[in-house]
Design an enzyme around this catalytic site. Structure first.
Site, mmCIF file in Angstrom:
data_model
loop_
_atom_site.group_PDB
_atom_site.id
_atom_site.type_symbol
_atom_site.label_atom_id
_atom_site.label_comp_id
_atom_site.label_asym_id
_atom_site.label_seq_id
_atom_site.Cartn_x
_atom_site.Cartn_y
_atom_site.Cartn_z
ATOM 1 N N HIS A 66 1.601 37.775 -48.886
ATOM 2 C CA HIS A 66 2.007 36.690 -49.795
ATOM 3 C C HIS A 66 1.745 35.357 -49.116
ATOM 4 O O HIS A 66 2.578 34.835 -48.368
ATOM 5 C CB HIS A 66 3.490 36.839 -50.157
ATOM 6 N N GLU A 95 13.072 35.190 -57.170
ATOM 7 C CA GLU A 95 13.182 34.129 -56.169
ATOM 8 C C GLU A 95 14.178 33.100 -56.687
ATOM 9 O O GLU A 95 15.334 33.060 -56.277
ATOM 10 C CB GLU A 95 11.821 33.486 -55.904
#
Length: 361
Positions: free
Chosen positions: A18, A209
């Site tokens: 990521h 998130e």
């Protein structure tokens, strides 16, 4: 056990899943490219500009964090700029000991100066090839796979999904959606995910998130994500310890762990955006103890002033991890990569395990 030295962590082979291309530019490169197009910057001193990005991103708000990309995206609008940025990305990762990386970017954000979507992708892939070749000559071999990202607030996900599949044999290994989660659920892009599944193509979804369990549930159960981009809020489905001392997993958390769905955790970034209060209190410690498929990532190296070495060093300091844990994170990432199984296994057996064996000796 003595803490592992930072310079030794720098030598360790690392796998990164990521990492955003537009979140990892060198400050000096931004200054030079901005000067060429007349784009104003907060500073034209590389050191000061780098510090500005970190401070602006550390507001505790994902929306404010995303605003810092106005400057990086602005200087990534030509084939030459994209190729340069991608080459430097490969070199910087290789210099940090990363042996495998998946770097993502949103082609739709690089069209302001007349490039087509395919031209954007081709420029980035050429840049990665340049950087990989130069790193190999310097004795720092790295493999890079590219993820194409669609912006979740826009309506081009089907087009970007088709773009990704079109370039699957030239370096694009997966698809992603990113951007502000609240108000933009992944199910808005269901057609794209169904298309990717029919094409036997891999995808991850930014979820869990800034937004919680509903985002994770939709990403997995409605959209079929192979991995979760961040996924840190899965801890909201884990209750405090029961009388026997074990935390109680809710049905979604248990499903994620049972199915070995990889979590692309980004500790420093999560602290900046308010998804975690500190590295020491980051849920990565609990999730690792519970044996979720946890991976460690950088997210945006410029905005977080970070690297894979730094992320690992912070975890060593916060949780007293040793080589066993760092190798476990690394192999988790490699197992979860979007390249063929035999190629993943070769990197694990021929590079990662021998590399850690040397560090332990």
């Amino acid at each position: 056990m003595a803490a592992i030295a930072y310079e030794d962590i720098a030598r360790a082979p690392k796998a990164l899943l990521h990492d955003h291309l537009d979140g990892g530019l060198r400050p000096q490169t931004i200054i030079e490219l901005a000067d060429g197009i007349g784009h104003p910057l907060p500073s034209t001193d590389a050191g000061e500009l780098g510090r500005w990005f970190v401070a602006a991103a550390a507001s505790g708000s994902l929306e404010r964090y995303l605003e810092t990309f106005d400057h990086t995206v602005a200087v990534m609008q030509t084939a030459e700029a994209l190729r340069r940025v991608a080459a430097e990305c490969a070199l910087d990762l290789a210099a940090d000991g990363v042996v495998y990386a998946e770097v993502r970017f949103a082609p739709e954000q690089h069209l302001e100066r007349g490039l087509s979507l395919d031209e954007v992708v081709e420029a980035v892939l050429a840049g990665f090839a340049d950087g990989v070749a130069e790193a190999a000559r310097a004795g720092r071999p790295i493999r890079i796979g590219t993820l194409l990202t669609a912006m979740r607030h826009a309506a081009r996900s089907q087009e970007i999904a088709e773009l990704a599949v079109r370039h699957r044999d030239t370096g694009v290994v997966g698809f992603d959606i990113a951007g502000a989660e609240a108000g933009f659920p992944p199910t808005r892009h269901l057609d794209a995910f169904e298309y990717l599944q029919r094409e036997n193509f891999h995808f991850t979804i930014h979820a869990g998130e800034a937004f919680g369990l509903p985002s994770i549930w939709q990403a997995i159960q409605w959209c079929g994500a192979d991995r979760l981009g961040h996924g840190v809020r899965i801890v909201d489905d884990i209750a405090a310890a029961e009388p026997d001392g074990r935390p109680a997993l809710g049905r979604l958390a248990a499903y994620v762990r049972d199915k070995r769905i990889p979590l692309e955790l980004c500790p420093s970034s999560n602290v900046q955006t308010g998804a975690a209060t500190s590295i020491a209190e980051h849920p990565i410690g609990l999730l690792r103890d519970l044996r979720f498929r946890v991976t460690v990532n950088t997210d945006n190296r410029l905005m977080s002033g970070t690297s894979m070495t730094r992320e690992m060093a912070l975890l060593v300091e916060a949780f007293d991890y040793g080589w066993t844990e760092l190798q476990w994170f690394t192999i988790n990432a490699m197992k979860s990569a979007f390249i063929p199984f035999d190629e993943r296994l070769a990197i694990i057996d021929d590079i990662i395990k021998p590399g850690y064996a040397v560090l332990r000796s």
